[in-house]
Design a protein around this motif. Sequence first.
Motif, PDB file in Angstrom:
ATOM      1  N   THR A 560       0.834  -1.211   0.000  1.00 46.44           N
ATOM      2  CA  THR A 560       0.000   0.000   0.000  1.00 46.44           C
ATOM      3  C   THR A 560       0.862   1.252   0.000  1.00 46.44           C
ATOM      4  N   GLU A 561       0.229   2.383  -0.320  1.00 42.21           N
ATOM      5  CA  GLU A 561       0.985   3.641  -0.372  1.00 42.21           C
ATOM      6  C   GLU A 561       1.511   4.041   1.003  1.00 42.21           C
ATOM      7  N   LYS A 562       0.933   3.496   2.074  1.00 38.33           N
ATOM      8  CA  LYS A 562       1.434   3.796   3.424  1.00 38.33           C
ATOM      9  C   LYS A 562       2.533   2.825   3.871  1.00 38.33           C
ATOM     10  N   GLY A 563       2.916   1.913   2.978  1.00 35.15           N
ATOM     11  CA  GLY A 563       4.053   1.046   3.265  1.00 35.15           C
ATOM     12  C   GLY A 563       3.718  -0.269   3.938  1.00 35.15           C
ATOM     13  N   LYS A 564       2.440  -0.705   3.881  1.00 37.43           N
ATOM     14  CA  LYS A 564       2.072  -1.996   4.463  1.00 37.43           C
ATOM     15  C   LYS A 564       2.052  -3.075   3.384  1.00 37.43           C
ATOM     16  N   CYS A 565       2.229  -4.330   3.821  1.00 35.53           N
ATOM     17  CA  CYS A 565       2.240  -5.468   2.897  1.00 35.53           C
ATOM     18  C   CYS A 565       1.187  -6.483   3.330  1.00 35.53           C
ATOM     19  N   PRO A 637       2.919 -15.014   6.150  1.00 31.20           N
ATOM     20  CA  PRO A 637       1.710 -14.198   5.946  1.00 31.20           C
ATOM     21  C   PRO A 637       0.948 -13.954   7.247  1.00 31.20           C
ATOM     22  N   ARG A 638       0.471 -12.712   7.400  1.00 31.46           N
ATOM     23  CA  ARG A 638      -0.351 -12.345   8.553  1.00 31.46           C
ATOM     24  C   ARG A 638      -1.649 -11.727   8.061  1.00 31.46           C
ATOM     25  N   LYS A 639      -2.700 -12.040   8.765  1.00 32.67           N
ATOM     26  CA  LYS A 639      -4.031 -11.621   8.339  1.00 32.67           C
ATOM     27  C   LYS A 639      -4.148 -10.102   8.216  1.00 32.67           C
ATOM     28  N   HIS A 640      -3.547  -9.369   9.147  1.00 30.70           N
ATOM     29  CA  HIS A 640      -3.677  -7.913   9.174  1.00 30.70           C
ATOM     30  C   HIS A 640      -2.494  -7.206   8.527  1.00 30.70           C
ATOM     31  N   GLY A 641      -1.636  -7.956   7.817  1.00 30.63           N
ATOM     32  CA  GLY A 641      -0.525  -7.345   7.114  1.00 30.63           C
ATOM     33  C   GLY A 641       0.631  -6.968   8.024  1.00 30.63           C
ATOM     34  N   ILE A 642       1.710  -6.458   7.414  1.00 31.28           N
ATOM     35  CA  ILE A 642       2.898  -6.039   8.162  1.00 31.28           C
ATOM     36  C   ILE A 642       3.426  -4.730   7.567  1.00 31.28           C
ATOM     37  N   ASN A 643       4.303  -4.047   8.296  1.00 29.97           N
ATOM     38  CA  ASN A 643       4.961  -2.855   7.783  1.00 29.97           C
ATOM     39  C   ASN A 643       6.103  -3.268   6.870  1.00 29.97           C
ATOM     40  N   ALA A 644       6.111  -2.737   5.633  1.00 25.26           N
ATOM     41  CA  ALA A 644       7.173  -3.067   4.678  1.00 25.26           C
ATOM     42  C   ALA A 644       8.227  -1.968   4.619  1.00 25.26           C
ATOM     43  N   ILE A 645       7.819  -0.704   4.816  1.00 22.57           N
ATOM     44  CA  ILE A 645       8.726   0.437   4.754  1.00 22.57           C
ATOM     45  C   ILE A 645       8.117   1.575   5.570  1.00 22.57           C
TER      46      ILE A 645
END
Length: 819
Positions: A560-565, A637-645
Motif C-alpha cells: 500500500t501507499e502507506k508502506g504496508k504489505c 503471511p499475517r491476516k492484518h498485514g505487516i509494515n514493509a517500509i
Amino acid sequence: MSESEGEKLIPINIEDEMKSSYIDYSMSVIVSRALPDVRDGLKPVHRRVLYGMYQLGIISNSSYKKSARIVGEVLGKYHPHGDVSVYDTMVRMAQKWTIRYPLVDGQGNFGSLDADPPAAMRYTEVRMKKISEEMLLDIKKETVDMQLNFDDSLKEPKVLPTRIPNLIINGTSGIAVGMATNIPPHNLKETINAICAYIDNDNNLSIEQIIKYIKAPDFPTGGIIYGYDGVKKAFHTGRGRIVLRAKVHLEDLQGRQCIIVDEIPYQVNKSDMIAKTVLLMKEGKMEGIYQIRDESDRNGLRIVYILKQNVNTNIILNKLFQYTPLQTYFNVNNIALVNGKPVQLNIKNLIQYFVDHRHDVIIRRTKYELKKCKYRVHILMGFLKILDHLNIMIQLIKGAHNHNDACNKLIKKFEISEDQSKSILDMRLQNLTSLERNKLKKEYEKLIKKIDILKNILIKYSVRTQIIKEELLDIKNKYQDIRRTKIDYYGNKVNIEDLIEDEQVVLTISHAGYIKRTSLSEYKRQGRGGIGNRGATARESDFFKHLLIATNHQYLLLFTEKGKCFWLRVYEIPEGSKISKGRAIQNIIHLQHDDKVNAYILTRDLSNKNYIKGHYVMMVTQKGIIKKTSLENYSRPRKHGINAIIIRKEDSLLEAILTKGDSHVFIALKSGRIIRFSEKKVRSTGRTSYGVIGINFTKDMVIGMICVESKEKGYLLVVSEKGFGKRSNIKDYRITNRGGKGIKTIHITKKTGSLISIKHVTDQDDLMIIKKSGIMIRISISDIRVMGRATQGVRLINLKENDAIADVAKVYKPIMGFR
C-alpha cells in the motif's frame, strides 16, 4: 389384589429405577449384541450362526443347504431375536466385498456393491467356508466354556477355540450404548508373520516392530490408503483416521481422455457414488466430465469417467477425490470385550489376547487328550494283565450267573478296576490272538510316550508357543493371499491448489480499489493501432490503474501507499469476466479506509527457504526513496498485514519489485528522465527502515521502477499518457551512481503527455494496455519500433478525447517466466 390380601408394595424412586434399568439394558447390548469378544473376534450372533451350521454338519465339503434351514436352527436354539438379524448376519459373512476372509460360502443372490438386497432366505443356500472350520476345530475337546442357551435346554460356546486371528484379519463394526467399535481388516499373511515374530521375541515385540510385518489394514475392496499418519496412530492407540482412495488409471477411448476406476474404497456404495457425481455435474461443480458409465460385471469393477476435450485430467481427478466418495475415511476404533468388559486396544493388545487365548485352548485341549490317554492306558493295563491268564478268565466268566457277577469276579481275582473289568468283558475274541496282543502292547507303549509329550506341553510354556506358531504357519500356508489395499505413504490431504488449475490469468486493480481475476484466454491479440476490446465498465470517476499477468497458484504481495504489505493467493481473488467490475480490496484484505494498494509482487512458494533467502524486495517511493529487504522478511503471511517500509510525510510507496540481488535498477520520472545504477549500491535493511535516495529531483515525481538482471538482454519500453511508446536498447542507458538526476528517456511534449510507465521487454512478449475508460488492448512487443532515447515514440493505441492510458502490463512467456 389389595394389600390386605397379602400384596406388598415397595416404593421405588423412578429416577433410580430408570438408571438401573438403563444400565442393565446398555450392558446387555454391549456384552450380548454389539461388541466382539477379543479372543475369537465374533459377536454372539456370528458365533451362533457358525456353531449352528457346525452342529448341522453343513461344513465346507458338504452340500449346500437352504439359508432358511440354518436361520431356523439358530433362531430356535440359540438366538431368539428375529430371523432378519440372523439372516443379515449370515449374508454379511458371505459377502466378499464386506468381509476380508468370508466365513460363509453362499450360493445365490447375496446382494452387491450397489447395496442391492440379497434374495430371500428361502432362495439362497450356504455352507461353511474351510477357514471357518478352523475356528471350531477342537471344540469337542472341552477347549472352551459352554453356557446354557436362552431356555436352558441346550448348551452353546461362550467363545470359539479359533486357530485364526479373526478379529485382526476380518475386523468388525458395531454400535453399542454409549460406545462403538470399528476395527479394520488386515492381511492374514502379514498378521500371522507378526504373531510369529511376537512369539519368537518372547511376547515383547514393540508396535514399531509389529508395523514392519503388518503394514496397514487390508480392505476387501482394495483401494489405496492415502497417507500413513492415521495408520500409525491407529496401531499405537487403537484410534485413528485412515484416508482411503479409489484405485484409478487413465485411458483414451474414442479420442477422449477417460478416468477408469478399478477399485473403490471400503464400504462405499457404488451406485450412490455415481449418482452423487452426476448431481455435481448438474450443479456445475464437475464441468470437466462429459459422461459416466458403469461397466462393472462379474469379472470386476469398472467405472468410466469420460472427460471433455482440453481439460486438465489431474484437476478433475482431484475434484472427484475431494467431492465424491472416491476418497473416504475409515475411523478406526478398536473396542472389544476383554473378560466381558469393553476395552480400547492397540494392535499389540489384539495380538497378545489372541496368543493368550491360544495358550488357554491348547492347555485345555492337552488336558482333555491327556485324560483320554490315561483312561485308555488304564484299560490297556487291564487287558495286558489278564492276557497271560486267559484260561482262568474264561472259567470265571463261564461260571458267572450274569454280567455283573462276571465283572465282580474279575475285579476280585485280578485286582482290576470296574472300568477295566467291563472293557475286558466287552472285548472281542479276536483280540485274544497273539497278533492282537502285540498290537495292544504297541498301543500301550505309544500312549505312554504321548502322555509324556502331553505332560511336557502342560509344563513348558515354550513348547506351547511353538505349537501355536506351527498351527499358525499351517493356517498361513492354507489361506494366505496377496495384499489388496496399496499404501501411499506420502499421501496428504487434498490441497485446494490440487483442485484449481494453475492457468494464466489477468489481475486488474482499479483506481478506486476494485480487484478481479480473468482468464487470459478471454483476451485476443490485436495489431498495433487498434481500438481494443471492451474490458470492464469502470465506475463513474474510476479507472483501472494496475494490470498484472499471473498464475492461479502464485502468491500476490500487495503493497500500500502507506508502506504496508498484505498476502493473497491468486486463486483467492474473486473471478470475473472482462466486463465485470471486480470486488473491493478492503473486503478481501484488512485495508485501512485511507490507504490503497499501489504495488504488487508475484512470488512462488514462500515456504521454500532457498527461494526466499535468494530474493529481495526492492521498493521505491514517489519522492525517489529506494529500499531493499530480503524476501524472507515477508515469508510469514499475517491476516492484518505487516509494515514493509516507513513512509515519510507527503510521500507514498509507488513500486515494489522482486530481485535476485544482482540487478540493475531503473527509476523513471514523470518528466521523462531515468536513472540506472547497480542494485548492489543499495544495502539490504529490515522492514522497519526508511530507505535511501534513489534519484534526485525537484518539482517532479517518480512514475515507475524496473530491475534488470546484469546479464539480461532486451529493451526498455516507455509509454506516455497520450498513448505514445517506443523501445530503446538497454545499453543506451549508462550506469551511474545512486542518487543522480538521470538522463532523458523520451521526449515529452503536449502531444505525448507525461511519462506513465516503463517496462523491460523482449520480442517474445506481449503488451496489455488499459485506458481509464476501461478499454483494453493486447499487442505484440515486436510490433513496437526500436528508437533512440530522446525520441517521442509512436502511437500504440488510439485514444478518444479526454481519455488516457491508466496502466500497461507485460504478458510473460512462458507462464512460469514470472520472477
